[in-house]
Design a protein around this motif. Structure first.
Motif, PDB file in Angstrom:
ATOM      1  N   THR A   1       0.831  -1.208   0.000  1.00  0.00           N
ATOM      2  CA  THR A   1       0.000   0.000   0.000  1.00  0.00           C
ATOM      3  C   THR A   1       0.867   1.260   0.000  1.00  0.00           C
ATOM      4  OG1 THR A   1      -1.760  -1.160   1.190  1.00  0.00           O
ATOM      5  CG2 THR A   1      -1.817   1.242   1.246  1.00  0.00           C
ATOM      6  N   LEU A   2       1.952   1.229   0.778  1.00  0.00           N
ATOM      7  CA  LEU A   2       2.867   2.374   0.832  1.00  0.00           C
ATOM      8  C   LEU A   2       3.448   2.667  -0.540  1.00  0.00           C
ATOM      9  CD1 LEU A   2       4.648   4.496   2.204  1.00  0.00           C
ATOM     10  CD2 LEU A   2       6.205   2.648   2.892  1.00  0.00           C
ATOM     11  N   TYR A   3       3.930   1.631  -1.225  1.00  0.00           N
ATOM     12  CA  TYR A   3       4.487   1.828  -2.561  1.00  0.00           C
ATOM     13  C   TYR A   3       3.429   2.347  -3.534  1.00  0.00           C
ATOM     14  CZ  TYR A   3       9.127  -0.239  -1.784  1.00  0.00           C
ATOM     15  OH  TYR A   3      10.422  -0.486  -1.372  1.00  0.00           O
ATOM     16  N   ALA A   4       2.204   1.843  -3.425  1.00  0.00           N
ATOM     17  CA  ALA A   4       1.133   2.291  -4.329  1.00  0.00           C
ATOM     18  C   ALA A   4       0.869   3.781  -4.153  1.00  0.00           C
ATOM     19  CB  ALA A   4      -0.135   1.483  -4.075  1.00  0.00           C
ATOM     20  N   ARG A   5       0.872   4.239  -2.904  1.00  0.00           N
ATOM     21  CA  ARG A   5       0.657   5.664  -2.637  1.00  0.00           C
ATOM     22  C   ARG A   5       1.828   6.507  -3.140  1.00  0.00           C
ATOM     23  NH1 ARG A   5      -1.559   4.744   3.549  1.00  0.00           N
ATOM     24  NH2 ARG A   5      -3.741   4.270   3.003  1.00  0.00           N
ATOM     25  N   CYS A   6       3.032   5.988  -2.955  1.00  0.00           N
ATOM     26  CA  CYS A   6       4.216   6.701  -3.446  1.00  0.00           C
ATOM     27  C   CYS A   6       4.193   6.805  -4.971  1.00  0.00           C
ATOM     28  CB  CYS A   6       5.489   5.970  -2.997  1.00  0.00           C
ATOM     29  SG  CYS A   6       5.844   6.094  -1.228  1.00  0.00           S
ATOM     30  N   LEU A   7       3.776   5.731  -5.622  1.00  0.00           N
ATOM     31  CA  LEU A   7       3.687   5.739  -7.088  1.00  0.00           C
ATOM     32  C   LEU A   7       2.686   6.779  -7.570  1.00  0.00           C
ATOM     33  CD1 LEU A   7       3.845   1.908  -7.810  1.00  0.00           C
ATOM     34  CD2 LEU A   7       5.367   3.630  -8.799  1.00  0.00           C
ATOM     35  N   MET A   8       1.569   6.910  -6.869  1.00  0.00           N
ATOM     36  CA  MET A   8       0.576   7.919  -7.242  1.00  0.00           C
ATOM     37  C   MET A   8       1.159   9.330  -7.086  1.00  0.00           C
ATOM     38  SD  MET A   8      -2.421   8.630  -8.357  1.00  0.00           S
ATOM     39  CE  MET A   8      -3.361   7.116  -8.169  1.00  0.00           C
ATOM     40  N   ASP A   9       1.866   9.570  -5.994  1.00  0.00           N
ATOM     41  CA  ASP A   9       2.479  10.884  -5.745  1.00  0.00           C
ATOM     42  C   ASP A   9       3.438  11.269  -6.880  1.00  0.00           C
ATOM     43  OD1 ASP A   9       1.174  11.180  -3.324  1.00  0.00           O
ATOM     44  OD2 ASP A   9       2.878  10.498  -2.121  1.00  0.00           O
ATOM     45  N   VAL A  10       4.341  10.346  -7.218  1.00  0.00           N
ATOM     46  CA  VAL A  10       5.370  10.694  -8.202  1.00  0.00           C
ATOM     47  C   VAL A  10       4.786  10.779  -9.606  1.00  0.00           C
ATOM     48  CG1 VAL A  10       7.282   9.812  -6.818  1.00  0.00           C
ATOM     49  CG2 VAL A  10       6.173   8.295  -8.453  1.00  0.00           C
ATOM     50  N   SER A  11       3.775   9.963  -9.907  1.00  0.00           N
ATOM     51  CA  SER A  11       3.155  10.008 -11.233  1.00  0.00           C
ATOM     52  C   SER A  11       2.487  11.361 -11.470  1.00  0.00           C
ATOM     53  CB  SER A  11       2.131   8.882 -11.388  1.00  0.00           C
ATOM     54  OG  SER A  11       2.750   7.616 -11.321  1.00  0.00           O
ATOM     55  N   LEU A  12       1.772  11.844 -10.472  1.00  0.00           N
ATOM     56  CA  LEU A  12       1.125  13.155 -10.590  1.00  0.00           C
ATOM     57  C   LEU A  12       2.160  14.271 -10.683  1.00  0.00           C
ATOM     58  CD1 LEU A  12      -1.791  12.714  -8.008  1.00  0.00           C
ATOM     59  CD2 LEU A  12      -1.983  12.762 -10.508  1.00  0.00           C
ATOM     60  N   TYR A  13       3.250  14.131  -9.942  1.00  0.00           N
ATOM     61  CA  TYR A  13       4.309  15.138  -9.961  1.00  0.00           C
ATOM     62  C   TYR A  13       4.967  15.218 -11.335  1.00  0.00           C
ATOM     63  CZ  TYR A  13       8.359  17.849  -8.390  1.00  0.00           C
ATOM     64  OH  TYR A  13       9.319  18.823  -8.244  1.00  0.00           O
ATOM     65  N   VAL A  14       5.241  14.071 -11.931  1.00  0.00           N
ATOM     66  CA  VAL A  14       5.833  14.040 -13.273  1.00  0.00           C
ATOM     67  C   VAL A  14       4.893  14.695 -14.294  1.00  0.00           C
ATOM     68  CG1 VAL A  14       6.479  12.501 -15.171  1.00  0.00           C
ATOM     69  CG2 VAL A  14       7.326  12.048 -12.864  1.00  0.00           C
ATOM     70  N   GLU A  15       3.605  14.412 -14.186  1.00  0.00           N
ATOM     71  CA  GLU A  15       2.637  15.013 -15.117  1.00  0.00           C
ATOM     72  C   GLU A  15       2.608  16.534 -14.967  1.00  0.00           C
ATOM     73  OE1 GLU A  15      -2.166  14.973 -16.146  1.00  0.00           O
ATOM     74  OE2 GLU A  15      -1.358  13.586 -14.648  1.00  0.00           O
ATOM     75  N   ASP A  16       2.622  17.017 -13.735  1.00  0.00           N
ATOM     76  CA  ASP A  16       2.596  18.467 -13.511  1.00  0.00           C
ATOM     77  C   ASP A  16       3.883  19.122 -14.017  1.00  0.00           C
ATOM     78  OD1 ASP A  16       0.110  18.233 -12.403  1.00  0.00           O
ATOM     79  OD2 ASP A  16       0.786  18.308 -10.321  1.00  0.00           O
ATOM     80  N   GLY A  17       4.997  18.419 -13.892  1.00  0.00           N
ATOM     81  CA  GLY A  17       6.251  18.942 -14.432  1.00  0.00           C
ATOM     82  C   GLY A  17       6.211  19.030 -15.945  1.00  0.00           C
ATOM     83  N   ALA A  18       5.615  18.028 -16.576  1.00  0.00           N
ATOM     84  CA  ALA A  18       5.491  18.051 -18.035  1.00  0.00           C
ATOM     85  C   ALA A  18       4.626  19.230 -18.479  1.00  0.00           C
ATOM     86  CB  ALA A  18       4.882  16.736 -18.526  1.00  0.00           C
ATOM     87  N   ASN A  19       3.590  19.526 -17.709  1.00  0.00           N
ATOM     88  CA  ASN A  19       2.730  20.668 -18.045  1.00  0.00           C
ATOM     89  C   ASN A  19       3.501  21.982 -17.971  1.00  0.00           C
ATOM     90  OD1 ASN A  19       0.336  19.253 -18.597  1.00  0.00           O
ATOM     91  ND2 ASN A  19      -0.229  19.171 -16.441  1.00  0.00           N
ATOM     92  N   ILE A  20       4.379  22.124 -16.966  1.00  0.00           N
ATOM     93  CA  ILE A  20       5.207  23.328 -16.855  1.00  0.00           C
ATOM     94  C   ILE A  20       6.140  23.436 -18.058  1.00  0.00           C
ATOM     95  CG2 ILE A  20       7.075  24.424 -15.548  1.00  0.00           C
ATOM     96  CD1 ILE A  20       5.766  23.360 -12.999  1.00  0.00           C
ATOM     97  N   MET A  21       6.745  22.319 -18.441  1.00  0.00           N
ATOM     98  CA  MET A  21       7.645  22.301 -19.598  1.00  0.00           C
ATOM     99  C   MET A  21       6.904  22.725 -20.864  1.00  0.00           C
ATOM    100  SD  MET A  21      10.795  21.195 -18.696  1.00  0.00           S
ATOM    101  CE  MET A  21      11.531  20.386 -20.119  1.00  0.00           C
TER     102      MET A  21
END
Length: 336
Positions: A292-312
């Protein structure tokens, strides 16, 4: 006869493109580090890493030109200020190389399995071997200086055993077993990655010029902090140590040595690596709470990567990777 049509497969295009752009970024970062390094041993490792990145870029550029493939823009002198003050202490460079070498090994090993042209397969095979040497040099230097953060030792089992109960999978209730070796290894390694990522973000955010970029970097640091605390808790519950923070290796300089474009792209790359590394930890885990911990971490980083792509994209910084033909546009007559 040259028809002007590349005989590169989509896999070869994609992996060469990613390796080229990633190493142009690495060249900018490593050139700056080499302007601010005092330790002779660490300097040698940095020089080895820079030579590798330069060689990778030149070899891939040669393939692109031979096959009529447009050379990516990547990153250049415009993305680094070599006159900027030192941003990190010497020791940090080794942790940084340890992190980025793991990322390179992940990319190159995956490429070997899916590229089929002999020269390109040979390139990735050599790249992997060279990067293995880099991480060995890095770890040996960390160890020689007494600062290698190694996974903790655990006693050898007395004999081979088989699992007798599904309680082995418990994580929240009932009889929760101690961590097994693979769980320890991946929790420790992921924390190791995150403390390096957090220190890099700390340095980056001090000099970020764009307010949105600065906020984005600070958010990344908070994600790192949360993940470090949550994974370290799992180790500490079994009386095991976890890697220490590296923020003390960041100087107080607020002069940006790197462009906002490079810093955001770098964090997208580093957090994308977290997706692979968290997934590896998840796949080798046996406890429900850690899953469960890894699943939550994966969600955090996936959303962060998407938001970074939007800034780019918003700033016109994101270079488009090679894409396949859009048949819908062709059939509709809209080829713009």
């Amino acid at each position: 006869m040259n028809t002007g049509i590349s005989n590169l497969t989509s896999a070869e295009m994609g992996k060469l493109w990613a390796t080229y752009t990633g190493n142009t970024m690495a060249i900018c970062v490593l050139r700056f580090y080499l302007k601010h390094v005092d330790d002779k041993d660490i300097k040698k490792v940095l020089e080895y890493a820079l030579n590798l990145s330069n060689a990778f870029v030149q070899e891939i550029k040669s393939i692109f030109k031979k096959d009529g493939f447009p050379v990516p823009a990547g990153f250049s002198d415009e993305d680094v200020d070599l006159k900027a003050p030192r941003l990190f202490s010497d020791d940090f460079y080794l942790y940084y190389l340890q992190y980025t070498a793991k990322a390179g090994m992940s990319i190159y090993s995956a490429a070997i399995a899916i590229v089929t042209r002999k020269d390109i397969r040979a390139l990735f095979d050599q790249s992997l071997q060279d990067t293995v040497k880099l991480i060995a040099k890095t770890n040996d230097t960390l160890k020689s200086k007494g600062i290698l953060m190694n996974a903790p030792n655990v006693p050898n089992p007395k004999q081979a055993e088989f699992i007798q109960s599904q309680s082995f999978l418990n994580g929240y209730v009932g009889d929760v077993r101690p961590l097994h070796g693979l769980e320890v290894a991946h929790l420790f390694d992921n924390i190791n990655n995150d403390v390096t990522s957090k220190a890099l973000i700390t340095g980056f955010s001090q000099g970020a010029q764009n307010k949105k970029v600065k906020k984005y970097l600070e958010r990344g640091g908070n994600i790192n902090k949360k993940h470090i605390e949550n994974m370290a808790k799992k180790l500490n519950e079994d009386n095991l140590p976890s890697p220490s923070h590296l923020d003390h290796l960041v100087t107080a300089s607020t002069t940006p040595p790197f462009s906002d474009k490079l810093m955001v792209a770098h964090k997208i790359d580093m957090f994308s690596m977290k997706i692979r590394e968290y997934a590896n930890g998840l796949s080798l885990n046996g406890r429900k709470d850690i899953g469960t911990l890894y699943a939550r971490c994966l969600m955090d980083v996936s959303l962060y990567v998407e938001d970074g792509a939007n800034i780019m994209i918003e700033n016109g910084w994101m270079e488009q990777p090679p894409i396949i033909i859009d048949r819908n546009k062709l059939s509709s007559g809209n080829q713009s």
